[in-house]
Design a protein around this motif. Sequence first.
Motif, PDB file in Angstrom:
ATOM      1  N   MET A  68      28.257 -16.758 -32.801  1.00 25.41           N
ATOM      2  CA  MET A  68      27.663 -17.574 -31.729  1.00 25.41           C
ATOM      3  C   MET A  68      27.727 -19.011 -32.242  1.00 25.41           C
ATOM      4  N   HIS A  69      28.570 -19.807 -31.630  1.00 24.60           N
ATOM      5  CA  HIS A  69      28.862 -21.133 -32.171  1.00 24.60           C
ATOM      6  C   HIS A  69      29.050 -22.140 -31.048  1.00 24.60           C
ATOM      7  N   CYS A  70      29.046 -23.403 -31.424  1.00 27.48           N
ATOM      8  CA  CYS A  70      29.392 -24.457 -30.480  1.00 27.48           C
ATOM      9  C   CYS A  70      30.233 -25.505 -31.201  1.00 27.48           C
ATOM     10  N   HIS A  71      30.775 -26.404 -30.415  1.00 28.95           N
ATOM     11  CA  HIS A  71      31.519 -27.540 -30.932  1.00 28.95           C
ATOM     12  C   HIS A  71      30.791 -28.799 -30.479  1.00 28.95           C
ATOM     13  N   THR A  89      26.848 -16.853 -23.581  1.00 24.66           N
ATOM     14  CA  THR A  89      26.166 -18.062 -24.035  1.00 24.66           C
ATOM     15  C   THR A  89      24.765 -17.641 -24.467  1.00 24.66           C
ATOM     16  N   LEU A  90      23.911 -18.596 -24.762  1.00 22.02           N
ATOM     17  CA  LEU A  90      22.525 -18.268 -25.111  1.00 22.02           C
ATOM     18  C   LEU A  90      21.728 -17.839 -23.890  1.00 22.02           C
ATOM     19  N   GLU A 105      31.479 -27.210 -21.829  1.00 20.24           N
ATOM     20  CA  GLU A 105      31.300 -28.583 -22.303  1.00 20.24           C
ATOM     21  C   GLU A 105      30.845 -28.520 -23.760  1.00 20.24           C
ATOM     22  N   LYS A 106      30.999 -29.624 -24.463  1.00 17.57           N
ATOM     23  CA  LYS A 106      30.577 -29.653 -25.866  1.00 17.57           C
ATOM     24  C   LYS A 106      29.087 -29.342 -25.992  1.00 17.57           C
ATOM     25  N   LYS A 107      28.713 -28.800 -27.153  1.00 18.18           N
ATOM     26  CA  LYS A 107      27.335 -28.474 -27.528  1.00 18.18           C
ATOM     27  C   LYS A 107      26.774 -27.247 -26.803  1.00 18.18           C
ATOM     28  N   ILE A 108      27.644 -26.440 -26.184  1.00 19.20           N
ATOM     29  CA  ILE A 108      27.197 -25.197 -25.552  1.00 19.20           C
ATOM     30  C   ILE A 108      27.610 -24.013 -26.437  1.00 19.20           C
ATOM     31  N   PHE A 109      26.638 -23.266 -26.908  1.00 17.96           N
ATOM     32  CA  PHE A 109      26.915 -22.138 -27.791  1.00 17.96           C
ATOM     33  C   PHE A 109      27.555 -20.984 -26.992  1.00 17.96           C
ATOM     34  N   HIS A 110      28.524 -20.321 -27.619  1.00 19.06           N
ATOM     35  CA  HIS A 110      29.203 -19.208 -26.973  1.00 19.06           C
ATOM     36  C   HIS A 110      29.727 -18.240 -28.021  1.00 19.06           C
ATOM     37  N   GLN A 111      29.939 -17.007 -27.588  1.00 20.66           N
ATOM     38  CA  GLN A 111      30.379 -15.933 -28.475  1.00 20.66           C
ATOM     39  C   GLN A 111      31.245 -14.971 -27.663  1.00 20.66           C
ATOM     40  N   THR A 112      32.346 -14.479 -28.279  1.00 21.22           N
ATOM     41  CA  THR A 112      33.292 -13.620 -27.565  1.00 21.22           C
ATOM     42  C   THR A 112      33.451 -12.290 -28.290  1.00 21.22           C
ATOM     43  N   GLN A 113      33.395 -11.199 -27.512  1.00 24.57           N
ATOM     44  CA  GLN A 113      33.534  -9.850 -28.062  1.00 24.57           C
ATOM     45  C   GLN A 113      34.614  -9.095 -27.295  1.00 24.57           C
ATOM     46  N   ALA A 114      35.479  -8.366 -28.005  1.00 26.45           N
ATOM     47  CA  ALA A 114      36.490  -7.519 -27.377  1.00 26.45           C
ATOM     48  C   ALA A 114      35.864  -6.169 -27.045  1.00 26.45           C
ATOM     49  N   ILE A 115      36.004  -5.729 -25.785  1.00 32.40           N
ATOM     50  CA  ILE A 115      35.397  -4.456 -25.382  1.00 32.40           C
ATOM     51  C   ILE A 115      36.448  -3.452 -24.918  1.00 32.40           C
ATOM     52  N   ASN A 116      37.715  -3.786 -25.056  1.00 34.55           N
ATOM     53  CA  ASN A 116      38.802  -2.845 -24.795  1.00 34.55           C
ATOM     54  C   ASN A 116      39.170  -2.151 -26.107  1.00 34.55           C
ATOM     55  N   GLU A 117      39.451  -0.862 -26.044  1.00 30.68           N
ATOM     56  CA  GLU A 117      39.732  -0.102 -27.269  1.00 30.68           C
ATOM     57  C   GLU A 117      40.923  -0.636 -28.046  1.00 30.68           C
TER      58      GLU A 117
END
Length: 230
Positions: A68-71, A89-90, A105-117
């Motif tokens: 969970m990160h932002c730029h 996001t949060l 936009e900058k300063k927005i925290f986000h995280q990505t997860q793969a849910i396909n096998e």
Amino acid sequence: MKDIKYILEPALEDKKSLDELIYNDLECDIDFKDILVKKPWGSEYLLYENEYCAIWILNIKYMQNTSMHCHVKKQTSLVCLDGEIMCGTLEKTNLLQPLEGLFFEKKIFHQTQAINEKGAFVLEIETPVNKFDLARINDTYGRQGKEYENKKCYEDVENLSLSFPNNTVKKIGNTKIEIVKINAIEELEKYGLNSIVSILDKDEKMGKILRLKDLKEIKEGSIVLVLSQE
């Protein structure tokens, strides 16, 4: 196919989380062309870069996730190329299938997860260019608060990156990725209206993704990313 979602304002939780972090304002001087960066969740590599934008391809393993990160200084466009992902996001989680995307936009925290096998491939556009602009608050693999991966995680791999104008096409799954020079918007008519485009030159829309059907004008000689499905 969903419309592209634009998240334009950091939430209060984003601001609070960033205030609690120690952010190292670092400038990246590494040329990532044809370098595979190994990650605990998979890998990523630089697809294309100019002075304004950098395009990265992420290969995320099944049920693994980015931090969970932002730029702090970068905008981010994110598109699912193959597989299926949850991008949170949060405040909210978004399900994305191929050729669906988000803009942060900058300063927005986000995280990505793969849910396909079979995992997932994700394209990210970062504007402006600085891979070290990174702030992590939570991470499955213990990287919270840490900087970007060091050279121990780098592997040289030939022909990973595109090089305009000689090497400008790549296909991942059913998604075709092209970097093209456009002199008139009519030149894009050969692509489906639900294709995703992003202007990579200096422009008010620089680095932002949008559906081709929503692109109304373009400057002569613009360099454009086109994502389409055959």
